[in-house]
Design a protein around this motif. Structure first.
Motif, PDB file in Angstrom:
ATOM      1  N   LYS A 153      -9.655  22.966  -6.806  1.00 52.35           N
ATOM      2  CA  LYS A 153     -10.236  22.245  -7.663  1.00 52.35           C
ATOM      3  C   LYS A 153     -10.329  20.862  -6.740  1.00 52.35           C
ATOM      4  O   LYS A 153     -10.789  19.764  -7.605  1.00 52.35           O
ATOM      5  CB  LYS A 153      -9.363  22.002  -8.969  1.00 52.35           C
ATOM      6  CG  LYS A 153      -9.225  23.149  -9.680  1.00 52.35           C
ATOM      7  CD  LYS A 153      -8.464  22.652 -10.935  1.00 52.35           C
ATOM      8  CE  LYS A 153      -8.387  24.180 -11.983  1.00 52.35           C
ATOM      9  NZ  LYS A 153      -7.757  23.994 -13.038  1.00 52.35           N
ATOM     10  N   GLY A 154     -10.301  20.730  -5.520  1.00 54.71           N
ATOM     11  CA  GLY A 154     -10.410  19.700  -4.813  1.00 54.71           C
ATOM     12  C   GLY A 154      -9.402  18.457  -4.696  1.00 54.71           C
ATOM     13  O   GLY A 154      -9.447  17.551  -4.500  1.00 54.71           O
ATOM     14  N   ARG A 155      -8.025  19.062  -5.378  1.00 60.38           N
ATOM     15  CA  ARG A 155      -6.972  18.127  -5.422  1.00 60.38           C
ATOM     16  C   ARG A 155      -6.218  18.196  -4.103  1.00 60.38           C
ATOM     17  O   ARG A 155      -6.147  19.488  -3.641  1.00 60.38           O
ATOM     18  CB  ARG A 155      -6.204  18.325  -6.515  1.00 60.38           C
ATOM     19  CG  ARG A 155      -6.803  18.218  -8.022  1.00 60.38           C
ATOM     20  CD  ARG A 155      -5.831  18.419  -9.197  1.00 60.38           C
ATOM     21  NE  ARG A 155      -5.631  20.133  -8.903  1.00 60.38           N
ATOM     22  CZ  ARG A 155      -5.238  20.809 -10.095  1.00 60.38           C
ATOM     23  NH1 ARG A 155      -4.946  20.372 -10.937  1.00 60.38           N
ATOM     24  NH2 ARG A 155      -4.892  22.025  -9.710  1.00 60.38           N
ATOM     25  N   PRO A 156      -5.701  17.322  -3.441  1.00 61.81           N
ATOM     26  CA  PRO A 156      -4.817  17.340  -2.210  1.00 61.81           C
ATOM     27  C   PRO A 156      -3.703  18.196  -2.467  1.00 61.81           C
ATOM     28  O   PRO A 156      -2.849  18.148  -3.601  1.00 61.81           O
ATOM     29  CB  PRO A 156      -4.365  15.819  -2.054  1.00 61.81           C
ATOM     30  CG  PRO A 156      -5.516  15.016  -2.721  1.00 61.81           C
ATOM     31  CD  PRO A 156      -5.686  15.705  -4.082  1.00 61.81           C
ATOM     32  N   ALA A 157      -3.467  19.136  -1.479  1.00 62.65           N
ATOM     33  CA  ALA A 157      -2.360  20.259  -1.649  1.00 62.65           C
ATOM     34  C   ALA A 157      -0.982  19.300  -1.109  1.00 62.65           C
ATOM     35  O   ALA A 157      -1.213  18.737   0.143  1.00 62.65           O
ATOM     36  CB  ALA A 157      -2.629  21.378  -1.033  1.00 62.65           C
ATOM     37  N   PRO A 158       0.181  19.571  -1.546  1.00 63.60           N
ATOM     38  CA  PRO A 158       1.241  18.915  -1.155  1.00 63.60           C
ATOM     39  C   PRO A 158       1.810  19.443   0.498  1.00 63.60           C
ATOM     40  O   PRO A 158       1.226  20.652   0.689  1.00 63.60           O
ATOM     41  CB  PRO A 158       2.306  19.469  -2.193  1.00 63.60           C
ATOM     42  CG  PRO A 158       1.744  19.540  -3.207  1.00 63.60           C
ATOM     43  CD  PRO A 158       0.437  20.151  -2.949  1.00 63.60           C
ATOM     44  N   GLU A 159       1.861  18.628   1.418  1.00 61.96           N
ATOM     45  CA  GLU A 159       2.174  19.143   2.772  1.00 61.96           C
ATOM     46  C   GLU A 159       3.143  20.206   2.872  1.00 61.96           C
ATOM     47  O   GLU A 159       3.191  21.134   3.672  1.00 61.96           O
ATOM     48  CB  GLU A 159       2.602  18.107   3.594  1.00 61.96           C
ATOM     49  CG  GLU A 159       1.460  17.005   3.839  1.00 61.96           C
ATOM     50  CD  GLU A 159       0.629  17.572   4.642  1.00 61.96           C
ATOM     51  OE1 GLU A 159       0.882  18.590   5.485  1.00 61.96           O
ATOM     52  OE2 GLU A 159      -0.605  17.081   4.275  1.00 61.96           O
ATOM     53  N   GLU A 160       4.518  20.311   1.996  1.00 59.52           N
ATOM     54  CA  GLU A 160       5.292  21.286   2.178  1.00 59.52           C
ATOM     55  C   GLU A 160       4.902  22.499   1.419  1.00 59.52           C
ATOM     56  O   GLU A 160       5.507  23.574   1.987  1.00 59.52           O
ATOM     57  CB  GLU A 160       6.622  20.666   1.204  1.00 59.52           C
ATOM     58  CG  GLU A 160       6.375  20.532  -0.165  1.00 59.52           C
ATOM     59  CD  GLU A 160       5.984  19.188  -0.521  1.00 59.52           C
ATOM     60  OE1 GLU A 160       5.936  18.922  -2.008  1.00 59.52           O
ATOM     61  OE2 GLU A 160       5.472  18.306   0.203  1.00 59.52           O
ATOM     62  N   GLN A 161       3.949  22.642   0.945  1.00 63.85           N
ATOM     63  CA  GLN A 161       3.501  23.827   0.385  1.00 63.85           C
ATOM     64  C   GLN A 161       2.146  24.594   1.533  1.00 63.85           C
ATOM     65  O   GLN A 161       1.592  25.663   0.941  1.00 63.85           O
ATOM     66  CB  GLN A 161       2.542  23.911  -0.798  1.00 63.85           C
ATOM     67  CG  GLN A 161       3.789  23.496  -1.913  1.00 63.85           C
ATOM     68  CD  GLN A 161       3.167  23.243  -3.334  1.00 63.85           C
ATOM     69  OE1 GLN A 161       1.868  23.621  -3.780  1.00 63.85           O
ATOM     70  NE2 GLN A 161       4.009  22.781  -4.586  1.00 63.85           N
ATOM     71  N   ARG A 162       1.788  23.901   2.551  1.00 64.70           N
ATOM     72  CA  ARG A 162       0.699  24.235   3.274  1.00 64.70           C
ATOM     73  C   ARG A 162       1.054  25.123   4.248  1.00 64.70           C
ATOM     74  O   ARG A 162       0.367  26.045   4.465  1.00 64.70           O
ATOM     75  CB  ARG A 162       0.159  23.055   4.070  1.00 64.70           C
ATOM     76  CG  ARG A 162      -0.595  22.131   3.238  1.00 64.70           C
ATOM     77  CD  ARG A 162      -1.392  21.093   3.735  1.00 64.70           C
ATOM     78  NE  ARG A 162      -2.474  21.771   4.541  1.00 64.70           N
ATOM     79  CZ  ARG A 162      -2.924  21.112   5.815  1.00 64.70           C
ATOM     80  NH1 ARG A 162      -2.531  20.184   6.167  1.00 64.70           N
ATOM     81  NH2 ARG A 162      -3.621  22.117   6.307  1.00 64.70           N
ATOM     82  N   LEU A 163       2.273  25.043   4.954  1.00 64.62           N
ATOM     83  CA  LEU A 163       2.904  26.081   5.853  1.00 64.62           C
ATOM     84  C   LEU A 163       3.723  26.997   5.294  1.00 64.62           C
ATOM     85  O   LEU A 163       4.797  26.763   4.744  1.00 64.62           O
ATOM     86  CB  LEU A 163       3.506  25.413   7.033  1.00 64.62           C
ATOM     87  CG  LEU A 163       4.174  26.120   7.974  1.00 64.62           C
ATOM     88  CD1 LEU A 163       2.914  26.974   8.965  1.00 64.62           C
ATOM     89  CD2 LEU A 163       4.967  25.282   9.294  1.00 64.62           C
TER      90      LEU A 163
END
Length: 532
Positions: free
Chosen positions: A354-364
């Motif tokens: 939806k174009g919202r920034p994803a939390p950094e801790e959830q990316r890796l």
């Protein structure tokens, strides 16, 4: 290439008009070929061959519309490139449906010319839909402009002198954006081959030296020319010809402006390239001359041997973080040449669907962490090695902003997939220590040292990064002696008078930085942090 704004997952969409075209195109094709083909016969007891063809063709058309993502292209901005995409999708739909029907029924009951008619009907329908959307959008834009305050201003008539690429674009933009306020009545160009040609409906009526006569002729017909736009590229309008044009316009009180000024387009100055300093001569061992042959042979063998593993890793990456599976990043190579370094992605996109920034801790993810720690994400760099941009062993390539103050020595050789700094601390050592380790390797490179690095890389992949204090201290001492660097300018570098307790504390502090580096590392250009 992955975009920094990539979404977390691929979304497929199909416009209702495209869906309708895909469904009715085979029916229209059958009707045009022979109306009797649409006779239902014993349907639904028996499924006639023409009906089978209609279902198969419609299904293939829908699949190709989704595969080519035709509905992602906005119809109101339909262009020639979009038309080529439509033709490609239609050709694939015709080919796939024909192949399926040939395998199932050998075209029994369906004329062989039907697929061709189906393709023409399908592409004509989709193009007609988009052209209609474009025309409606243009009419609405003009109506909106007519109702605006700008539309109430007096219509200005313009002559364009010198038809370069920018002038051509300006003529089209004027017709699209200012149809009620600005009208380009004619264009002049010194090339005889263009005389009589048209650009967006504007005729090229003569030579720029005749602009006075052209203005007078329009005045006879009651059309006053309010302004003259000249080309930006002076090769289309030499200085002597420009002086003639300006004199004739001044005599008639018609102002002349550059097209960029008329459109308020200011050409931005070229961005200054980042200075890396002069690439100083750095004497390297003769081994580097023969190393290129070793790199090509070894990388080719490794690429063949690791291909099944690469396919598995690519599949895992696609399942874990989605498409695209590769991450690219611009690095600095030998002699300061920039190149694109490739890796398998291990981080999810910075934005969700939806174009919202994803939390950094959830990316890796856990899988991504395993791939990074085992160095499997480096497999695509074998391509960089074969292409001559990298070596299997050497100093790791750095981002432009991460280059040391004197990058010349490390840029005198090809960067490596792994290196002396990576097996003696990697992300644990400071940038100064890593630079010293890399330069020490460049000066002492040889087959035996490369073999030690290969073995060390395997141990790091299996057991993780560990700091080799003796190797770091030795490299620092050599670096200071070789380059006459004062110890006070390297606060973070270990010194000979450092006590064992201080050394253990420094090692612990650097080891604590590993999770932090993993947390901020990103798999997207311009924000990526390379921990190794």
């Amino acid at each position: 290439m992955a975009s920094p704004a990539s979404r977390d997952r691929i979304r497929f969409r199909i416009e209702p008009a495209d869906l309708l075209s895909a469904i009715i195109a085979p029916i229209i094709a059958l009707a045009l070929r022979d109306p009797l083909l649409l006779d239902p016969g014993d349907f639904p007891a028996a499924f006639p061959a023409p009906y089978q063809y209609a279902v198969i063709s419609a299904g293939c058309a829908i699949v190709m519309i989704l595969a080519f993502r035709l509905s992602d292209r906005m119809g109101q901005f339909f262009s020639l490139r979009d038309a080529f995409a439509l033709c490609g999708a239609t050709a694939c739909a015709v080919a796939s449906s024909s192949a399926i029907l040939l395998a199932l029924t050998r075209f029994e009951g369906v004329p062989r010319s039907t697929p061709l008619i189906f393709g023409l009907v399908l592409v004509a329908g989709m193009i007609a839909t988009r052209m209609t959307m474009r025309a409606l959008h243009k009419d609405l834009s003009r109506k909106h402009e007519l109702d605006s305050a700008e539309a109430e201003a007096e219509l200005r008539r313009v002559i364009v002198v010198g038809v370069d690429r920018f002038a051509s674009a300006a003529i089209k933009l004027t017709d699209y954006l200012r149809p009620r306020t600005t009208q380009i009545v004619a264009a002049l160009d010194a090339r005889p081959a263009l005389l009589g040609r048209k650009i967006a409906g504007v005729s090229i009526v003569g030579d720029p030296s005749d602009i006075g006569a052209v203005i007078d002729e329009y005045a006879v017909h009651g059309v006053e020319v309010d302004e003259v736009w000249r080309a930006e590229d002076m090769t289309f309008l030499p200085a002597d010809l420009l002086a003639t044009v300006e004199a004739q316009c001044a005599a008639r009180g018609v102002p002349i402006h550059c097209i960029t000024e008329a459109w308020n387009f200011i050409a931005a100055p070229p961005a200054a390239a980042q200075e890396l300093g002069a690439i100083e001569t750095f004497e390297t061992p003769a081994y580097f001359k023969a190393k290129r042959v070793i790199d090509i042979c070894a990388a080719s063998l490794l690429l063949v041997a690791a291909f099944p593993l690469a396919i598995c890793v690519a599949y895992v990456v696609f399942i874990d973080v989605g498409a695209p599976i590769l991450f690219w990043q611009q690095r600095i190579g030998k002699n300061g040449q920039k190149f694109l370094l490739y890796k398998f992605r291990t981080y999810r996109a910075p934005f969700d669907d939806k174009g919202r920034p994803a939390p950094e801790e959830q990316r890796l993810s856990r899988i991504g962490r395993i791939i990074r720690s085992s160095r499997l994400d480096e497999i695509p760099q074998l391509y960089n090695v074969i292409a001559g941009q990298m070596s299997l062993i050497g100093p790791r390539p750095l981002l432009p902003q991460d280059q040391p103050e004197d990058p010349g020595p490390r840029l005198s050789v090809r960067p490596g997939v792994t290196g002396w700094a990576q097996i003696n601390g990697g992300a644990i050592v400071t940038p100064e220590e890593k630079n010293a380790l890399d330069l020490w390797y460049i000066k002492h490179a040889g087959p035996r040292l490369d073999l030690d690095i290969v073995i060390g890389t395997l141990l790091v992949a299996l057991g993780g990064e560990k700091l080799n204090g003796r190797a770091v201290e030795h490299a620092i001492r050599w670096y200071r002696q070789e380059f006459a660097v004062h110890a006070a300018s390297r606060r973070d570098a270990p010194c000979e008078r450092e006590t064992p307790r201080d050394r253990r504390r420094a090692v612990a502090e650097r080891a604590e930085r590993l999770p932090a580096l993993d947390a901020v590392a990103m798999d997207y250009p311009y924000r990526a942090v390379e921990p190794s």
